[in-house]
Motif scaffolding. Structure first.
Motif, short mmCIF file in Angstrom:
data_model
loop_
_atom_site.label_atom_id
_atom_site.label_comp_id
_atom_site.label_asym_id
_atom_site.label_seq_id
_atom_site.Cartn_x
_atom_site.Cartn_y
_atom_site.Cartn_z
N ILE A 59 -58.89 -87.15 -18.82
CA ILE A 59 -58.58 -85.90 -18.14
C ILE A 59 -58.56 -86.11 -16.62
O ILE A 59 -59.55 -86.55 -16.03
CB ILE A 59 -59.58 -84.79 -18.55
CG1 ILE A 59 -59.40 -84.51 -20.04
CG2 ILE A 59 -59.38 -83.52 -17.71
CD1 ILE A 59 -60.53 -83.76 -20.68
N ARG A 61 -57.57 -84.53 -12.64
CA ARG A 61 -57.71 -83.26 -11.96
C ARG A 61 -57.00 -83.34 -10.61
O ARG A 61 -57.14 -84.34 -9.90
CB ARG A 61 -59.19 -82.96 -11.75
CG ARG A 61 -59.47 -81.53 -11.27
CD ARG A 61 -60.97 -81.23 -11.34
NE ARG A 61 -61.43 -81.16 -12.73
CZ ARG A 61 -62.32 -81.99 -13.27
NH1 ARG A 61 -62.86 -82.95 -12.57
NH2 ARG A 61 -62.68 -81.84 -14.53
N ASP A 74 -57.89 -76.03 -9.28
CA ASP A 74 -58.00 -77.37 -9.86
C ASP A 74 -57.20 -77.40 -11.15
O ASP A 74 -57.58 -76.77 -12.14
CB ASP A 74 -59.46 -77.72 -10.14
CG ASP A 74 -60.20 -78.17 -8.89
OD1 ASP A 74 -59.54 -78.54 -7.90
OD2 ASP A 74 -61.45 -78.16 -8.91
N GLU A 76 -55.84 -79.30 -14.40
CA GLU A 76 -56.24 -80.43 -15.23
C GLU A 76 -55.08 -80.87 -16.12
O GLU A 76 -54.25 -80.06 -16.51
CB GLU A 76 -57.49 -80.09 -16.03
CG GLU A 76 -58.68 -80.14 -15.09
CD GLU A 76 -59.98 -79.63 -15.66
OE1 GLU A 76 -60.99 -80.32 -15.52
OE2 GLU A 76 -59.97 -78.52 -16.23
N ARG A 96 -61.70 -70.27 -16.81
CA ARG A 96 -60.68 -71.31 -16.81
C ARG A 96 -59.56 -70.89 -17.74
O ARG A 96 -59.74 -70.09 -18.65
CB ARG A 96 -61.25 -72.66 -17.20
CG ARG A 96 -61.67 -72.79 -18.64
CD ARG A 96 -61.68 -74.26 -19.04
NE ARG A 96 -60.36 -74.84 -18.90
CZ ARG A 96 -60.07 -75.91 -18.16
NH1 ARG A 96 -60.99 -76.55 -17.52
NH2 ARG A 96 -58.84 -76.37 -18.07
#
Ligand SMILES: [Zn+2]
Ligand SMILES: [Zn+2]
Length: 143
Positions: A59, A61, A74, A76, A96
């Motif tokens: 992952i 960012r 941010d 991802e 999120r």
């Protein structure tokens, strides 16, 4: 028993699991979402941080700072295949998003069940409408 849903990137290196219901679904037609997704809009399923577990070692960012609000987001993504895995944002701490299309079975994400909104329609692209002037196929036109 709380509802659970899973999803992930196209190569399988990054996965996510959510527990419980999303608070809303936002279909965002802003030019930033058009650029980050490469298409007409982003469809973001919104959860609290504690409902979401992201797994996998791939992952990545990227922090984007808005030139309008000066606040960060941010984003991802999977480092291996580049799939979008949603974002967190300074303007809304503790939440999120996950992209609706990345769920293994996205059919539970329905407008009759959750608060769903189209936003930033000022930059909506006409080619995302199903225009009667454009040919339409249930599958690909080569089939
Ligand atoms: Zn991947
Ligand atoms: Zn947007």
């Amino acid at each position: 028993m709380a509802m659970e849903h899973e999803g992930g990137c196209v190569c399988g290196a990054a996965r996510f699991k959510v527990t419980g219901e999303p608070s809303r679904v936002t279909i965002c037609h802003c030019t930033w979402c058009q650029r980050r997704t490469g298409t007409a809009f982003g469809t973001e399923v919104v959860f609290e941080d504690r409902q979401v577990v992201l797994t996998g070692g791939e992952i990545g960012r990227y922090r984007h700072v808005s030139d309008e609000s000066d606040r960060w987001l941010d984003v991802e993504f999977c480092r291996r295949c580049g799939s979008n895995l949603g974002f967190t944002l300074e303007a809304a701490p503790g939440i999120r998003t996950l992209p609706a299309g990345a769920f293994d079975d996205p059919t539970w994400i329905r407008a009759d069940r959750y608060k769903m909104r189209h936003v930033y329609l000022r930059s909506r692209r006409t080619w995302s409408d199903l225009s009667p002037l454009v040919e339409q196929y249930e599958q690909h036109f080569r089939q």
